[in-house]
Design a protein around this motif. Structure first.
Motif, PDB file in Angstrom:
ATOM      1  N   LEU A 182     -22.805  30.085 -13.082  1.00  0.00           N
ATOM      2  CA  LEU A 182     -21.741  29.235 -12.547  1.00  0.00           C
ATOM      3  C   LEU A 182     -22.144  27.763 -12.587  1.00  0.00           C
ATOM      4  O   LEU A 182     -21.377  26.907 -13.040  1.00  0.00           O
ATOM      5  CB  LEU A 182     -21.407  29.656 -11.106  1.00  0.00           C
ATOM      6  N   GLU A 183     -23.373  27.490 -12.146  1.00  0.00           N
ATOM      7  CA  GLU A 183     -23.832  26.100 -12.109  1.00  0.00           C
ATOM      8  C   GLU A 183     -23.869  25.484 -13.509  1.00  0.00           C
ATOM      9  O   GLU A 183     -23.448  24.345 -13.707  1.00  0.00           O
ATOM     10  CB  GLU A 183     -25.212  25.989 -11.447  1.00  0.00           C
ATOM     11  N   ALA A 184     -24.378  26.263 -14.491  1.00  0.00           N
ATOM     12  CA  ALA A 184     -24.425  25.756 -15.867  1.00  0.00           C
ATOM     13  C   ALA A 184     -23.009  25.504 -16.385  1.00  0.00           C
ATOM     14  O   ALA A 184     -22.738  24.477 -17.011  1.00  0.00           O
ATOM     15  CB  ALA A 184     -25.162  26.746 -16.767  1.00  0.00           C
ATOM     16  N   GLY A 185     -22.099  26.441 -16.105  1.00  0.00           N
ATOM     17  CA  GLY A 185     -20.715  26.294 -16.555  1.00  0.00           C
ATOM     18  C   GLY A 185     -20.048  25.067 -15.947  1.00  0.00           C
ATOM     19  O   GLY A 185     -19.341  24.317 -16.638  1.00  0.00           O
ATOM     20  N   LEU A 186     -20.289  24.845 -14.660  1.00  0.00           N
ATOM     21  CA  LEU A 186     -19.660  23.700 -13.993  1.00  0.00           C
ATOM     22  C   LEU A 186     -20.168  22.378 -14.571  1.00  0.00           C
ATOM     23  O   LEU A 186     -19.393  21.444 -14.767  1.00  0.00           O
ATOM     24  CB  LEU A 186     -19.924  23.752 -12.486  1.00  0.00           C
ATOM     25  N   ARG A 187     -21.459  22.316 -14.870  1.00  0.00           N
ATOM     26  CA  ARG A 187     -22.011  21.071 -15.431  1.00  0.00           C
ATOM     27  C   ARG A 187     -21.484  20.816 -16.837  1.00  0.00           C
ATOM     28  O   ARG A 187     -21.130  19.696 -17.189  1.00  0.00           O
ATOM     29  CB  ARG A 187     -23.544  21.131 -15.457  1.00  0.00           C
ATOM     30  N   LEU A 188     -21.435  21.886 -17.643  1.00  0.00           N
ATOM     31  CA  LEU A 188     -20.890  21.735 -19.007  1.00  0.00           C
ATOM     32  C   LEU A 188     -19.434  21.296 -18.922  1.00  0.00           C
ATOM     33  O   LEU A 188     -18.987  20.426 -19.669  1.00  0.00           O
ATOM     34  CB  LEU A 188     -20.971  23.066 -19.756  1.00  0.00           C
ATOM     35  N   GLY A 189     -18.688  21.919 -18.016  1.00  0.00           N
ATOM     36  CA  GLY A 189     -17.279  21.586 -17.846  1.00  0.00           C
ATOM     37  C   GLY A 189     -17.100  20.149 -17.393  1.00  0.00           C
ATOM     38  O   GLY A 189     -16.217  19.432 -17.882  1.00  0.00           O
ATOM     39  N   GLU A 190     -17.941  19.710 -16.479  1.00  0.00           N
ATOM     40  CA  GLU A 190     -17.850  18.336 -15.969  1.00  0.00           C
ATOM     41  C   GLU A 190     -18.053  17.329 -17.115  1.00  0.00           C
ATOM     42  O   GLU A 190     -17.290  16.353 -17.240  1.00  0.00           O
ATOM     43  CB  GLU A 190     -18.911  18.124 -14.879  1.00  0.00           C
TER      44      GLU A 190
END
Lengths: 230, 230
Positions: A182-190
């Motif tokens: 989740l954390e990796a996905g949120l950073r990539l998305g940001e």
């Protein structure tokens, strides 16, 4: 307990050696402090040095946070805590890693953080927080359950693979969890939002809101299961 | 190219089928829009429907962001982009996964994102951003290099394992990278700070500063290597 080719006596001896190395290291540090104190009495540090020169009790020796697992995740946590002035003690069962990072000044000791005895030697009874940052998730659920049973008051934080894994660990007794995917996905998305023309503050806001929603739903779900409405 | 037991003709046919399914789906959606438009002409949506009823060009069809890999990380990115109103098209080579998440409304298609031809079919030539969120990091460096050579202007974002992996990918041509172990560590550390008595804003500030330092050092390092001072 699976001990491989090691005899139980050898395991006991090893545990004792680990415990002893943990107990003696702070004394050696204190000895250094005392020496510094003796050779620099005219400086303003006397008050601090006097305080730290007292006989260390268990809480002082073992620090407040135990980091179980000193791979990449555990090291980042340690760096962050050090930077913020929060005491920690870290454990890892990889000899080379422990030697390397002790050499770099980290407060890390050799010991298998998956064994309750080792956590006990690291001061689990007096620590306020136990943070699982193990590379290998096998047995983590079991371990969280065990720690919760033995130390009902300790705060257990854990690194998990995804939200489903987070939920399992919370049900097993963890207090706080982080889903690494989740954390990796949120950073990539940001980053993708910023590159799509969003300003940083807005992108950050969207991400923070989404994260909050996901984790809130998770904690609510666990709470609902453990205390179902009548 | 390793194609296992598939004959080259069969691979070409499959690529064609994938490309066709990508091209036809938006037409079917447009057909639906046109039908809605016909049956609800008195409503206020006419302007929007008229616009979307035009023959779609490649940019419209393929979206602006291509998400390569629709595991947990890719899905979170897609959710975030959708929530922020940014168009995307996702690719994954797992049939079940694609069927399940298409069913849940995600814009995901079957295709091996590790093959340049598939990325081409997904509209890489017109996309502004290609985001690698593959579960398996094998060949990622090679793939980033290939994409960079074929599409010099596309923004390549990638999920990496750690800072060293980030550096490799940046040197291979990626524009932005996320280290998943770093992100997990920072979140665990932030929670530990809050539980140690820091207020949320301060903990967040310490984490943001640390993250910025680490990534800045990384990007500086890559820049230094690619343009060493004379």
């Amino acid at each position: 307990m699976i001990t491989g080719v090691l005899l139980p006596e050898r395991v006991q001896l090893l545990t004792l050696v680990i415990a002893l190395s943990m107990v003696t290291t702070p004394f050696i540090i204190k000895l250094g402090d005392w020496w510094l104190n003796l050779t620099a009495l005219d400086e303003d540090e006397t008050a601090i040095t006097n305080t730290t020169a007292q006989t260390p009790n268990a809480t002082e020796v073992n620090g407040k946070v135990i980091i179980a697992g000193f791979g990449r995740v555990g090291r980042r946590v340690a760096q962050l805590l050090e930077r913020a002035g929060v005491e920690y003690i870290a454990l890892d069962n990889n000899h080379e890693r422990v030697n390397q990072f002790r050499g770099e000044g980290f407060n890390v000791f050799f010991g298998d953080a998956c064994k309750l005895k080792v956590l006990q030697s690291a001061g689990a009874a007096h620590a306020t927080m136990l943070l699982f940052s193990l590379d290998n998730f096998t047995n983590l659920e079991h371990l969280v359950k065990d720690v919760r049973r033995h130390y009902p008051k300790i705060q257990i934080h854990a690194r998990a693979h995804d939200i489903a894994h987070c939920e399992t660990l919370l049900n097993d007794g963890a207090n706080q969890v982080v889903s690494e995917t989740l954390e990796a996905g949120l950073r990539l998305g940001e980053m993708a939002l910023i590159n799509s023309g969003f300003d940083k503050v807005k992108a950050n806001g969207v991400v923070a809101e989404f994260r909050l929603e996901l984790y809130s739903a998770l904690y609510d779900n666990v709470l609902y299961k453990s205390h179902p409405p009548n």
